[in-house]
Design a protein around this motif. Structure first.
Motif, PDB file in Angstrom:
ATOM      1  N   SER A 170      59.735  56.084  25.757  1.00  0.00           N
ATOM      2  CA  SER A 170      59.759  56.977  26.918  1.00  0.00           C
ATOM      3  C   SER A 170      58.552  56.700  27.809  1.00  0.00           C
ATOM      4  O   SER A 170      57.458  56.397  27.310  1.00  0.00           O
ATOM      5  N   ILE A 171      58.768  56.810  29.108  1.00  0.00           N
ATOM      6  CA  ILE A 171      57.646  56.734  30.043  1.00  0.00           C
ATOM      7  C   ILE A 171      56.916  58.073  29.995  1.00  0.00           C
ATOM      8  O   ILE A 171      57.525  59.126  30.195  1.00  0.00           O
ATOM      9  N   VAL A 172      55.601  58.036  29.727  1.00  0.00           N
ATOM     10  CA  VAL A 172      54.831  59.278  29.583  1.00  0.00           C
ATOM     11  C   VAL A 172      53.715  59.384  30.610  1.00  0.00           C
ATOM     12  O   VAL A 172      53.010  60.402  30.663  1.00  0.00           O
ATOM     13  N   GLY A 173      53.527  58.360  31.437  1.00  0.00           N
ATOM     14  CA  GLY A 173      52.466  58.430  32.439  1.00  0.00           C
ATOM     15  C   GLY A 173      52.542  57.260  33.398  1.00  0.00           C
ATOM     16  O   GLY A 173      53.321  56.316  33.217  1.00  0.00           O
ATOM     17  N   GLU A 174      51.731  57.332  34.444  1.00  0.00           N
ATOM     18  CA  GLU A 174      51.641  56.261  35.430  1.00  0.00           C
ATOM     19  C   GLU A 174      50.223  56.202  35.953  1.00  0.00           C
ATOM     20  O   GLU A 174      49.470  57.180  35.884  1.00  0.00           O
ATOM     21  N   ILE A 175      49.858  55.055  36.451  1.00  0.00           N
ATOM     22  CA  ILE A 175      48.543  54.884  37.072  1.00  0.00           C
ATOM     23  C   ILE A 175      48.669  53.812  38.146  1.00  0.00           C
ATOM     24  O   ILE A 175      49.372  52.805  37.955  1.00  0.00           O
ATOM     25  N   THR A 176      48.036  54.015  39.285  1.00  0.00           N
ATOM     26  CA  THR A 176      48.023  53.020  40.343  1.00  0.00           C
ATOM     27  C   THR A 176      46.653  52.385  40.391  1.00  0.00           C
ATOM     28  O   THR A 176      45.644  53.081  40.538  1.00  0.00           O
ATOM     29  N   GLN A 177      46.629  51.072  40.241  1.00  0.00           N
ATOM     30  CA  GLN A 177      45.376  50.330  40.125  1.00  0.00           C
ATOM     31  C   GLN A 177      45.175  49.454  41.354  1.00  0.00           C
ATOM     32  O   GLN A 177      46.048  48.671  41.710  1.00  0.00           O
ATOM     33  N   PRO A 178      44.035  49.576  42.047  1.00  0.00           N
ATOM     34  CA  PRO A 178      43.757  48.647  43.148  1.00  0.00           C
ATOM     35  C   PRO A 178      43.588  47.232  42.615  1.00  0.00           C
ATOM     36  O   PRO A 178      42.962  47.016  41.565  1.00  0.00           O
ATOM     37  N   ILE A 179      44.164  46.276  43.310  1.00  0.00           N
ATOM     38  CA  ILE A 179      44.118  44.880  42.888  1.00  0.00           C
ATOM     39  C   ILE A 179      43.289  44.093  43.900  1.00  0.00           C
ATOM     40  O   ILE A 179      43.644  44.011  45.076  1.00  0.00           O
ATOM     41  N   ASP A 180      42.171  43.543  43.444  1.00  0.00           N
ATOM     42  CA  ASP A 180      41.294  42.762  44.319  1.00  0.00           C
ATOM     43  C   ASP A 180      41.273  41.325  43.813  1.00  0.00           C
ATOM     44  O   ASP A 180      40.511  40.970  42.919  1.00  0.00           O
ATOM     45  N   HIS A 181      42.157  40.505  44.380  1.00  0.00           N
ATOM     46  CA  HIS A 181      42.263  39.119  43.943  1.00  0.00           C
ATOM     47  C   HIS A 181      41.146  38.266  44.540  1.00  0.00           C
ATOM     48  O   HIS A 181      40.876  38.319  45.743  1.00  0.00           O
ATOM     49  N   CYS A 182      40.521  37.475  43.672  1.00  0.00           N
ATOM     50  CA  CYS A 182      39.486  36.535  44.090  1.00  0.00           C
ATOM     51  C   CYS A 182      39.814  35.149  43.551  1.00  0.00           C
ATOM     52  O   CYS A 182      40.562  35.008  42.586  1.00  0.00           O
ATOM     53  N   LEU A 183      39.238  34.147  44.176  1.00  0.00           N
ATOM     54  CA  LEU A 183      39.314  32.781  43.677  1.00  0.00           C
ATOM     55  C   LEU A 183      38.078  32.581  42.802  1.00  0.00           C
ATOM     56  O   LEU A 183      36.938  32.624  43.293  1.00  0.00           O
ATOM     57  N   LEU A 184      38.283  32.404  41.498  1.00  0.00           N
ATOM     58  CA  LEU A 184      37.186  32.366  40.533  1.00  0.00           C
ATOM     59  C   LEU A 184      36.977  30.954  40.001  1.00  0.00           C
ATOM     60  O   LEU A 184      37.946  30.259  39.657  1.00  0.00           O
ATOM     61  N   VAL A 185      35.722  30.548  39.910  1.00  0.00           N
ATOM     62  CA  VAL A 185      35.394  29.194  39.442  1.00  0.00           C
ATOM     63  C   VAL A 185      34.330  29.257  38.350  1.00  0.00           C
ATOM     64  O   VAL A 185      33.580  30.225  38.246  1.00  0.00           O
ATOM     65  N   ALA A 186      34.294  28.179  37.545  1.00  0.00           N
ATOM     66  CA  ALA A 186      33.339  28.125  36.429  1.00  0.00           C
ATOM     67  C   ALA A 186      32.067  27.366  36.786  1.00  0.00           C
ATOM     68  O   ALA A 186      31.047  27.512  36.121  1.00  0.00           O
ATOM     69  N   VAL A 187      32.141  26.532  37.812  1.00  0.00           N
ATOM     70  CA  VAL A 187      30.967  25.760  38.230  1.00  0.00           C
ATOM     71  C   VAL A 187      30.815  25.872  39.742  1.00  0.00           C
ATOM     72  O   VAL A 187      31.748  26.236  40.454  1.00  0.00           O
ATOM     73  N   ASP A 188      29.647  25.551  40.226  1.00  0.00           N
ATOM     74  CA  ASP A 188      29.375  25.608  41.663  1.00  0.00           C
ATOM     75  C   ASP A 188      30.283  24.609  42.386  1.00  0.00           C
ATOM     76  O   ASP A 188      30.290  23.414  42.069  1.00  0.00           O
ATOM     77  N   THR A 189      31.050  25.110  43.352  1.00  0.00           N
ATOM     78  CA  THR A 189      32.011  24.252  44.055  1.00  0.00           C
ATOM     79  C   THR A 189      32.340  24.838  45.420  1.00  0.00           C
ATOM     80  O   THR A 189      31.881  25.939  45.769  1.00  0.00           O
ATOM     81  N   GLN A 190      33.149  24.128  46.175  1.00  0.00           N
ATOM     82  CA  GLN A 190      33.628  24.593  47.466  1.00  0.00           C
ATOM     83  C   GLN A 190      35.145  24.747  47.405  1.00  0.00           C
ATOM     84  O   GLN A 190      35.816  24.055  46.627  1.00  0.00           O
ATOM     85  N   VAL A 191      35.683  25.617  48.247  1.00  0.00           N
ATOM     86  CA  VAL A 191      37.124  25.877  48.242  1.00  0.00           C
ATOM     87  C   VAL A 191      37.912  24.597  48.476  1.00  0.00           C
ATOM     88  O   VAL A 191      38.945  24.363  47.838  1.00  0.00           O
ATOM     89  N   ASP A 192      37.427  23.737  49.384  1.00  0.00           N
ATOM     90  CA  ASP A 192      38.200  22.525  49.701  1.00  0.00           C
ATOM     91  C   ASP A 192      38.215  21.504  48.568  1.00  0.00           C
ATOM     92  O   ASP A 192      38.944  20.508  48.621  1.00  0.00           O
ATOM     93  N   GLN A 193      37.423  21.726  47.519  1.00  0.00           N
ATOM     94  CA  GLN A 193      37.446  20.836  46.361  1.00  0.00           C
ATOM     95  C   GLN A 193      38.521  21.246  45.342  1.00  0.00           C
ATOM     96  O   GLN A 193      38.887  20.467  44.471  1.00  0.00           O
ATOM     97  N   ILE A 194      39.031  22.475  45.462  1.00  0.00           N
ATOM     98  CA  ILE A 194      39.957  23.004  44.463  1.00  0.00           C
ATOM     99  C   ILE A 194      41.357  22.448  44.700  1.00  0.00           C
ATOM    100  O   ILE A 194      41.901  22.534  45.813  1.00  0.00           O
TER     101      ILE A 194
END
Length: 391
Positions: free
Chosen positions: A181-205
């Motif tokens: 049974s559904i017993v609750g709901e929650i609305t979560q703001p979603i903040d999408h980011c481009l995440l990297v593990a090393v220092d880089t530039q977007v145009d390298q991805i």
């Protein structure tokens, strides 16, 4: 040049003192809201009184102006305070209506590992209940449900729809067959980011990892990157794990910035979703339904299959209209194994115990081939009371 009256350390000490006083007053106000809830049990008044909220906000805006505080600033603060008060009262009343549900610790299953959006939503939902979590990460939506069905988890948290990419069809399809049974709901703001593990530039991805939903929700930005390989993962958490392991400048993940820190990732680009107002609605499922007190707003979710003839669905919707029941969601999904047959999911703003909802279910039973209530649960999206802010 005028010398400051206080040293920086003195100023910071006073700011800390004021912050602590504000927190103490907020805690005192919250306890008073609990007394309000207790009084409403005696008078059978609903938790929300938006007429009073409107008058309160107007008075606070005026008082704020006398103290040289901006009206928008005052409104924003007290919208948050009112929302907390409403949800705190609702949680108290729900505990009274469901004494067996009161538990300091809950086992909760969700998609992905720590840091996934489902994990964040789980913490958001149960923190409001002042309940600690035993986290059970799952690799599929089916596993989330199954873990609860066999008793290895008390609750499951599942995303059901997003403001950008729409309904999450796989979850709707699974709900056709579950006994939960559904017993609750929650609305979560979603903040999408481009995440990297090393220092880089977007145009390298050139390679991007994520769950299919974030790929859809960020499609416009991803298109602007040109030729890029999109690798799908079972969750945003798995995507972040992979990028952390690969650790190359051409590889990135889509995810939440705070979650990325858990894996040593940093954002190279933020706010990449198609819509800036990006939210996902999650549902909470359990083996037993909850009893929703009539003093708080409730939602009821049901599924139904109509007859294969013209106007069948319209007849069902007219039942809701004629009884003045507000429908907030209508979703159709194919019935597996029955070609061209549709199952309709319906969310309405009504308590299943109310007279009009019982009448609606009785009439719909006669009009449909199949109908099942998936759950009645508190509506926890507190819309702010609008006030006109005059200059």
């Amino acid at each position: 040049m005028t010398e400051p009256m206080y040293s920086l350390d003195d100023i910071r000490t006073n700011v800390t003192r004021i912050d602590n006083e504000i927190l103490s007053l907020l805690a005192e106000r919250r306890q008073l809201s609990l007394e309000v809830a207790k009084s409403k049990i005696q008078t059978a008044k609903p938790v929300r009184d938006q007429t009073r909220e409107h008058a309160l906000l107007l008075r606070l805006i005026e008082t704020g102006r006398e103290l040289n505080l901006d009206a928008q600033y005052v409104t924003q603060i007290f919208h948050a305070i009112i929302e907390d008060s409403v949800l705190f009262q609702q949680a108290y009343l729900q505990t009274l209506a469901n004494p067996d549900s009161l538990q300091p610790v809950a086992r909760v299953s969700f998609l992905g590992a720590k840091g996934s959006y489902s994990n964040l939503a789980s913490h958001h939902y149960f923190s409001k209940k002042q309940t600690k979590l035993v986290e059970i990460s799952c690799s599929t939506f089916r596993d989330v449900l199954h873990t609860v069905e066999i008793g290895n988890a008390d609750f499951g948290v599942l995303p059901i729809e997003n403001t950008s990419s729409g309904s999450i069809n796989e979850v709707y399809d699974l709900l056709q067959h579950t006994s939960l049974s559904i017993v609750g709901e929650i609305t979560q703001p979603i903040d999408h980011c481009l995440l990297v593990a090393v220092d880089t530039q977007v145009d390298q991805i050139d390679t991007l990892y994520s769950h299919p939903q974030p790929h859809q929700q960020c499609s416009e930005y991803l298109h602007s990157l040109g030729e890029i390989t999109q690798e799908y993962c079972s969750s945003t958490a798995e995507a972040m794990q992979k990028v952390a392991e690969i650790k190359r400048p051409n590889v990135a993940a889509i995810g939440n910035a705070a979650s990325g820190e858990l894996y040593g990732l940093t954002p190279v680009k933020s706010n990449i979703a198609n819509q800036q107002e990006n939210f996902t609605r999650f549902i909470v499922v359990a083996r037993k339904p909850v009893d929703v007190t009539s003093l708080i707003p409730a939602k009821t979710t049901l599924i139904m299959s109509t007859a294969q003839k013209a106007g069948s669905l319209v007849e069902c919707l007219l039942v809701l209209r004629n009884l003045n029941i507000n429908m907030t969601k209508l979703e159709s999904r194919p019935v597996i194994g029955n070609p061209w047959e549709e199952m309709f999911y319906v969310d309405v703003q009504e308590n299943i115990k109310s007279g009009v909802m019982q009448q609606a279910l009785e009439e719909l039973t006669h009009l449909t081939r199949f109908i099942k209530v998936l759950g009645c649960y508190p509506s926890e999206n507190v819309s702010p009371t609008d006030v006109e802010i005059t200059p």
